[in-house]
Design a protein around this motif. Structure first.
Motif, PDB file in Angstrom:
ATOM      1  N   ASP A 157      27.086  15.574  -9.961  1.00 34.33           N
ATOM      2  CA  ASP A 157      26.650  16.299 -11.280  1.00 34.33           C
ATOM      3  C   ASP A 157      25.578  14.671 -12.052  1.00 34.33           C
ATOM      4  O   ASP A 157      25.136  14.723 -12.768  1.00 34.33           O
ATOM      5  CB  ASP A 157      27.440  16.071 -12.518  1.00 34.33           C
ATOM      6  CG  ASP A 157      27.690  18.161 -11.538  1.00 34.33           C
ATOM      7  OD1 ASP A 157      27.279  18.831 -11.163  1.00 34.33           O
ATOM      8  OD2 ASP A 157      29.344  18.179 -11.552  1.00 34.33           O
ATOM      9  N   PHE A 158      26.519  13.584 -12.052  1.00 35.32           N
ATOM     10  CA  PHE A 158      25.996  12.523 -12.492  1.00 35.32           C
ATOM     11  C   PHE A 158      24.629  11.847 -11.903  1.00 35.32           C
ATOM     12  O   PHE A 158      23.537  11.541 -12.840  1.00 35.32           O
ATOM     13  CB  PHE A 158      26.558  11.465 -12.923  1.00 35.32           C
ATOM     14  CG  PHE A 158      26.359  10.608 -13.660  1.00 35.32           C
ATOM     15  CD1 PHE A 158      26.743  10.341 -14.667  1.00 35.32           C
ATOM     16  CD2 PHE A 158      25.955   8.869 -12.862  1.00 35.32           C
ATOM     17  CE1 PHE A 158      26.174   9.273 -15.583  1.00 35.32           C
ATOM     18  CE2 PHE A 158      25.382   7.548 -13.582  1.00 35.32           C
ATOM     19  CZ  PHE A 158      25.987   7.810 -14.812  1.00 35.32           C
ATOM     20  N   ALA A 159      24.748  11.800 -10.808  1.00 38.08           N
ATOM     21  CA  ALA A 159      23.223  11.189 -10.118  1.00 38.08           C
ATOM     22  C   ALA A 159      22.509  12.955 -10.591  1.00 38.08           C
ATOM     23  O   ALA A 159      21.288  12.347 -10.255  1.00 38.08           O
ATOM     24  CB  ALA A 159      23.768  11.818  -8.267  1.00 38.08           C
ATOM     25  N   ARG A 160      22.477  13.874 -10.639  1.00 37.34           N
ATOM     26  CA  ARG A 160      21.639  14.876 -10.930  1.00 37.34           C
ATOM     27  C   ARG A 160      21.153  14.599 -12.485  1.00 37.34           C
ATOM     28  O   ARG A 160      20.360  14.816 -12.427  1.00 37.34           O
ATOM     29  CB  ARG A 160      22.359  16.096 -10.397  1.00 37.34           C
ATOM     30  CG  ARG A 160      21.544  17.128 -10.525  1.00 37.34           C
ATOM     31  CD  ARG A 160      21.453  18.910 -10.540  1.00 37.34           C
ATOM     32  NE  ARG A 160      22.751  18.837  -9.504  1.00 37.34           N
ATOM     33  CZ  ARG A 160      24.041  18.895  -9.349  1.00 37.34           C
ATOM     34  NH1 ARG A 160      24.419  19.477 -10.541  1.00 37.34           N
ATOM     35  NH2 ARG A 160      25.119  18.949  -8.112  1.00 37.34           N
ATOM     36  N   GLN A 161      21.978  14.161 -13.105  1.00 39.91           N
ATOM     37  CA  GLN A 161      21.175  14.591 -14.558  1.00 39.91           C
ATOM     38  C   GLN A 161      20.197  13.215 -15.050  1.00 39.91           C
ATOM     39  O   GLN A 161      19.772  13.511 -15.748  1.00 39.91           O
ATOM     40  CB  GLN A 161      22.582  14.037 -15.360  1.00 39.91           C
ATOM     41  CG  GLN A 161      23.701  15.433 -15.952  1.00 39.91           C
ATOM     42  CD  GLN A 161      24.634  15.390 -15.923  1.00 39.91           C
ATOM     43  OE1 GLN A 161      25.132  14.329 -16.825  1.00 39.91           O
ATOM     44  NE2 GLN A 161      25.556  16.487 -16.775  1.00 39.91           N
ATOM     45  N   VAL A 162      20.911  11.979 -14.281  1.00 39.47           N
ATOM     46  CA  VAL A 162      20.388  10.634 -14.455  1.00 39.47           C
ATOM     47  C   VAL A 162      18.940  10.829 -13.595  1.00 39.47           C
ATOM     48  O   VAL A 162      17.734  10.637 -13.827  1.00 39.47           O
ATOM     49  CB  VAL A 162      20.754   9.540 -13.030  1.00 39.47           C
ATOM     50  CG1 VAL A 162      20.210   8.307 -12.812  1.00 39.47           C
ATOM     51  CG2 VAL A 162      22.131   9.294 -13.765  1.00 39.47           C
ATOM     52  N   GLU A 163      18.533  11.745 -11.875  1.00 44.73           N
ATOM     53  CA  GLU A 163      17.252  11.467 -11.999  1.00 44.73           C
ATOM     54  C   GLU A 163      16.760  12.438 -12.918  1.00 44.73           C
ATOM     55  O   GLU A 163      15.704  12.935 -12.819  1.00 44.73           O
ATOM     56  CB  GLU A 163      17.524  12.985  -9.791  1.00 44.73           C
ATOM     57  CG  GLU A 163      16.552  13.177  -9.363  1.00 44.73           C
ATOM     58  CD  GLU A 163      16.931  14.089  -8.612  1.00 44.73           C
ATOM     59  OE1 GLU A 163      16.042  14.841  -8.038  1.00 44.73           O
ATOM     60  OE2 GLU A 163      18.007  13.873  -7.963  1.00 44.73           O
ATOM     61  N   ASN A 164      17.536  14.046 -13.090  1.00 45.51           N
ATOM     62  CA  ASN A 164      16.329  14.511 -13.690  1.00 45.51           C
ATOM     63  C   ASN A 164      15.899  14.135 -15.213  1.00 45.51           C
ATOM     64  O   ASN A 164      15.192  14.466 -15.863  1.00 45.51           O
ATOM     65  CB  ASN A 164      16.968  16.029 -14.760  1.00 45.51           C
ATOM     66  CG  ASN A 164      17.558  16.983 -13.307  1.00 45.51           C
ATOM     67  OD1 ASN A 164      16.972  16.823 -12.582  1.00 45.51           O
ATOM     68  ND2 ASN A 164      18.640  17.826 -13.698  1.00 45.51           N
ATOM     69  N   TYR A 165      17.236  13.583 -15.814  1.00 47.53           N
ATOM     70  CA  TYR A 165      16.210  12.252 -17.448  1.00 47.53           C
ATOM     71  C   TYR A 165      14.917  11.309 -16.832  1.00 47.53           C
ATOM     72  O   TYR A 165      14.114  11.497 -17.524  1.00 47.53           O
ATOM     73  CB  TYR A 165      17.908  11.436 -17.647  1.00 47.53           C
ATOM     74  CG  TYR A 165      17.538  10.798 -18.906  1.00 47.53           C
ATOM     75  CD1 TYR A 165      17.620  11.704 -20.081  1.00 47.53           C
ATOM     76  CD2 TYR A 165      16.894   9.440 -19.213  1.00 47.53           C
ATOM     77  CE1 TYR A 165      17.507  11.370 -21.420  1.00 47.53           C
ATOM     78  CE2 TYR A 165      17.234   8.678 -20.352  1.00 47.53           C
ATOM     79  CZ  TYR A 165      17.387   9.642 -21.381  1.00 47.53           C
ATOM     80  OH  TYR A 165      16.915   9.097 -22.586  1.00 47.53           O
ATOM     81  N   GLN A 166      15.702  11.181 -15.893  1.00 48.55           N
ATOM     82  CA  GLN A 166      14.292   9.737 -15.178  1.00 48.55           C
ATOM     83  C   GLN A 166      13.053  11.019 -15.026  1.00 48.55           C
ATOM     84  O   GLN A 166      11.786  11.047 -14.941  1.00 48.55           O
ATOM     85  CB  GLN A 166      14.154   9.312 -13.980  1.00 48.55           C
ATOM     86  CG  GLN A 166      15.348   7.600 -14.128  1.00 48.55           C
ATOM     87  CD  GLN A 166      15.174   7.688 -12.349  1.00 48.55           C
ATOM     88  OE1 GLN A 166      15.666   8.254 -11.887  1.00 48.55           O
ATOM     89  NE2 GLN A 166      14.987   6.121 -12.813  1.00 48.55           N
ATOM     90  N   ARG A 167      13.009  12.031 -14.585  1.00 48.61           N
ATOM     91  CA  ARG A 167      11.808  12.633 -14.558  1.00 48.61           C
ATOM     92  C   ARG A 167      11.491  13.247 -15.540  1.00 48.61           C
ATOM     93  O   ARG A 167       9.976  13.528 -15.473  1.00 48.61           O
ATOM     94  CB  ARG A 167      12.437  13.880 -13.282  1.00 48.61           C
ATOM     95  CG  ARG A 167      11.260  15.043 -12.626  1.00 48.61           C
ATOM     96  CD  ARG A 167      11.518  16.277 -12.087  1.00 48.61           C
ATOM     97  NE  ARG A 167      12.404  15.455 -11.262  1.00 48.61           N
ATOM     98  CZ  ARG A 167      13.509  16.132 -10.756  1.00 48.61           C
ATOM     99  NH1 ARG A 167      13.701  17.392 -12.165  1.00 48.61           N
ATOM    100  NH2 ARG A 167      13.774  15.875 -10.252  1.00 48.61           N
TER     101      ARG A 167
END
Length: 158
Positions: free
Chosen positions: A57-67
């Motif tokens: 979940d954390f990795a997915r949130q980081v990816e979405n935040y960067q995008r």
């Protein structure tokens, strides 16, 4: 020389002692980490006041935040932002539970009315926000998405 001869005579005994010592270190680490393949400990990166933050979940949130971030943002900056947000959210959730705060349907409707008051898709004939028009709009979007998914699946089968 006499010491070396004594060590040679008892070499099997020394090998057994060294093997037991190594085995005890490995066993202690296994017990401390919760088992040989503790998937839970590998998937949880932190626990904040009893609420676990999972790695995926954390990795997915980081990816979405960067995008979604505008401009140049490094991965470290995105990780820090998501981490701070996750910790803040966990702490706020605990405080909300302690205080017994809940968000009701009326509060949600009030925020929606405020945010989408000027959107013509969600206003009635009088020009006022209509929650039922919004629900119809969302239902139509869901139906359109389901149709596109079904068409995509059919194309893949052909």
């Amino acid at each position: 020389m006499a010491v070396l001869n004594k060590i040679r005579e008892r070499s099997v005994f020394l090998i057994i002692i060294i093997a037991l010592a190594l085995f005890s270190f490995v066993l202690a680490d296994v017990i401390r980490s919760g088992g040989f393949s503790s998937q839970k400990s590998q998937n949880v990166i932190a626990t904040v006041n009893g609420e676990e933050i999972e790695r995926e979940d954390f990795a997915r949130q980081v990816e979405n935040y960067q995008r979604n971030a505008r401009g140049n943002m490094t991965t470290t900056q995105a990780v820090n932002q998501v981490w701070n947000s996750s910790v803040r959210q966990a702490l706020l959730n605990e405080q909300f539970e302690e205080l017994g705060l809940e968000v009701g349907q009326e509060q949600i409707n009030a925020v929606l009315r405020q945010q989408f008051a000027g959107n013509p898709n969600f206003t009635n004939e009088a020009g006022m926000f209509d929650i039922n028009r919004m629900r119809e709009y969302i239902a139509n979007l869901n139906l359109l998405l389901q149709k596109r998914i079904a068409n995509g699946l059919m194309l893949k089968k052909i």
